[in-house]
Design an enzyme around this catalytic site. Structure first.
Site, short mmCIF file in Angstrom:
data_model
loop_
_atom_site.label_atom_id
_atom_site.label_comp_id
_atom_site.label_asym_id
_atom_site.label_seq_id
_atom_site.Cartn_x
_atom_site.Cartn_y
_atom_site.Cartn_z
N ASP A 1 0.83 -1.20 0.00
CA ASP A 1 0.00 0.00 0.00
C ASP A 1 0.87 1.26 0.00
OD1 ASP A 1 -2.72 1.20 0.36
OD2 ASP A 1 -1.81 1.95 2.20
N GLU B 1 14.40 -15.44 0.17
CA GLU B 1 14.75 -16.44 1.17
C GLU B 1 13.77 -17.62 1.18
OE1 GLU B 1 14.72 -14.46 4.91
OE2 GLU B 1 16.32 -13.05 4.40
#
Length: 553
Positions: free
Chosen positions: A219, A268
């Site tokens: 956002d 990751e």
């Protein structure tokens, strides 16, 4: 004509799934109510996952469901690692993710890093501890200007109206420092120069990634970093999110360092987790900076969302959008509506609801034929229009209640969805005649999922057919380019080809039939309106405000 044949459907296991994904946005308060309290929730979403799978989308993006006082529809977050009791529990969130994955649906959640709620523990401590508190470094606290500090620190104006600064009050009642909020006073902006803020959000990302989410919609992605010194804007005016003017609180170059660190976190995890930027920028080239290698995976295309229903302008913006993505690893993205804008069935109407419905159907086929990824907003597959007659006393949009009032009209696109039945709340909740947090129009009975299912003329069945063809046709979905055709004035047309199979998309944006040559057009695959008329000479008469998909001849 012989039926077209092509390769079997692409599978969801593709590592570059976001290059072609159709993502369905869920505004959780308005999608489905599982417990009958009148507000949508995670249990309601979970109960409707089969509907989304049958619709044919690849992923769902869920707007915020975190604990929040709801000063801005959940975009004022008090706790980034939990679920608001109105929506359920963390266990509900985990079950939703698990069930979605079992159906082959990915889950993207909203993250709100520009600001939080004034109920967030950090901000509450910063207020309590007063000037000099280390917690204040995590926000933008400043002394005021003027002899007694009675003027705001600069001339910035909130996007919701009024000053972008609010003055604090000391325990003895005297006025203190000011804090920055680009939105409501109940949404203080984080200071992204603070290492604590940066560390905290990387930790928040890992929390939800560990829970199994497939990505994040970021956002106000362009708003995190402010210009050094928070300089005056130089004009006392409220600017919208999308403008041509450079401002010191949006789209600062320093924001890209944040997203490079976020990309490291995403890498990751297995399964190609992604992030998409809500970045309102002055140009498409500036937007493309958010998806440079090593940054985010997608950026919303707000220029196209705001395009008029006009062939030449849409062609220009489509070309610019595809061109801006050159040199990046990101697809172009296409969307027609979201929770912040007037629904496109109403925007395109120009005062004529029937025209708006025709154009909305045509626009859906256009978007789904373009190269890249498409975003659908809940209810557009039902042809829902904007609700424009919500009584003022039940409106929830905070911008509506600010000093300059009538600007806040987002409630009209957030009205709860109609699922079934002939009376409100139309299957939104489990109890017939039960509550809904915003009133639904009586005519929505004819637009419910139940009413449209099985009707080949309905908007819902058009979307289902279009998404099926998009998933199975090699020329659709992922891609970086298209070949423009020039059939007739007011008609947008292009050809896409992949794996030796081609498709032509024609869009008649005029208010009357348009005659085009039939050269290069094979069997009709799909039309947003009645099938075009084919003349004896092979020419084709396209219906007004319509889109057709053709197997290329």
């Amino acid at each position: 004509m012989t039926a077209p044949t092509w390769a079997p459907a692409r599978t969801d296991a593709a590592p570059d799934w976001w290059q072609h994904a159709v993502v369905y946005q869920i505004y959780p308060r308005s999608f489905a109510d599982g417990d009958g309290d009148g507000c949508g929730d995670l249990a309601g979403i979970r109960s409707r996952l089969g509907y989304l799978r049958e619709l044919g989308v690849d992923a769902l993006w869920i707007s915020p469901f975190y604990p929040s006082p709801q000063a801005d529809g959940g975009y004022d977050v008090a706790d980034y690692r939990s679920v608001d009791p109105v929506y359920g529990t963390l266990r509900d969130a985990e079950a939703l993710i698990t069930d979605a994955h079992a159906l082959g649906l990915r889950v993207i959640v909203d993250i709100v890093p520009n600001h939080c709620s004034d109920r967030h523990p950090w901000f509450r401590r910063a207020l309590h501890e007063g000037a000099g508190s280390p917690l204040r470094d995590r926000f933008h606290f400043r002394p005021g200007r003027g002899r007694d500090g009675e003027e705001p620190p600069n001339d910035w104006v909130s996007l919701f109206g009024g000053p972008a600064w609010t003055r604090t009050t000391l325990p003895d009642g005297t006025p203190g420092e000011w804090y920055l909020h680009l939105f409501t006073p109940r949404q203080p902006d984080f200071n992204w120069d603070s290492a604590a803020v940066r560390d905290e959000f990387r930790s928040i990302l890992r929390f939800w990634l560990d829970l199994g989410v497939d990505g994040f919609r970021v956002d106000v992605a362009h708003g995190l970093v402010k210009a050094p010194g928070l300089p005056d804007l130089g004009r006392n005016e409220r600017l919208g999110l999308l403008g041509e003017k450079s401002v010191p609180y949006f789209d600062q170059d320093g924001v890209h360092e944040v997203y490079r660190s976020w990309r490291d976190v995403l890498e990751e995890y297995p399964g190609r987790r992604i992030a998409v930027a809500e970045a309102w920028t002055a140009t498409l080239d500036r937007a493309a900076r958010y998806v440079r290698p090593g940054e985010l995976h997608q950026v919303f295309n707000f220029k196209f969302l705001n395009a008029p229903w006009e062939a030449s302008r849409m062609r220009e913006l489509i070309g610019m959008s595809l061109g801006a993505m050159e040199g990046t690893d990101a697809p172009a993205t296409w969307t027609l509506s979201n929770h912040d804008v007037v629904r496109h069935a109403t925007r395109y109407a120009d005062g004529d609801p029937a025209r708006g419905r025709r154009r909305a159907r045509a626009a859906a086929l256009l978007v789904l034929a373009l190269p890249g990824s498409a975003y659908l907003y809940q209810g557009e597959e039902l042809g829902l229009p904007e609700v424009t007659d919500i009584p003022d006393d039940v409106r929830q949009d905070p911008a509506f209640h600010r000093a300059d009032g009538g600007h806040g009209r987002r409630d009209g696109c957030r009205v709860p969805l109609p699922w079934s039945g002939t009376g409100a709340p139309y299957g939104f909740g489990p109890v017939p005649g039960g509550p809904a947090w915003l009133p639904q129009p009586a005519e929505w009975a004819e637009l419910s999922v139940e009413a449209q299912t099985g009707d080949p003329r309905s908007v819902l069945e058009l979307y289902r057919r279009a998404l099926h063809v998009r998933r199975t046709h090699p020329a659709l979905g992922a891609g970086r380019s298209l070949q423009w055709l020039d059939p007739a004035p007011g008609v947008l047309a292009f050809r896409r080809e992949r794996e030796g199979v081609a498709l032509v998309c024609t869009v008649n944006t005029t208010g009357g039939p348009a005659r085009v040559a039939g050269d290069g057009l094979g069997p009709l695959l799909l039309s947003s309106a009645e099938p075009p008329t084919v003349g004896e000479a092979g020419d084709v008469l396209l219906p007004a405000d319509s889109t057709c998909w053709w197997q290329a001849g």
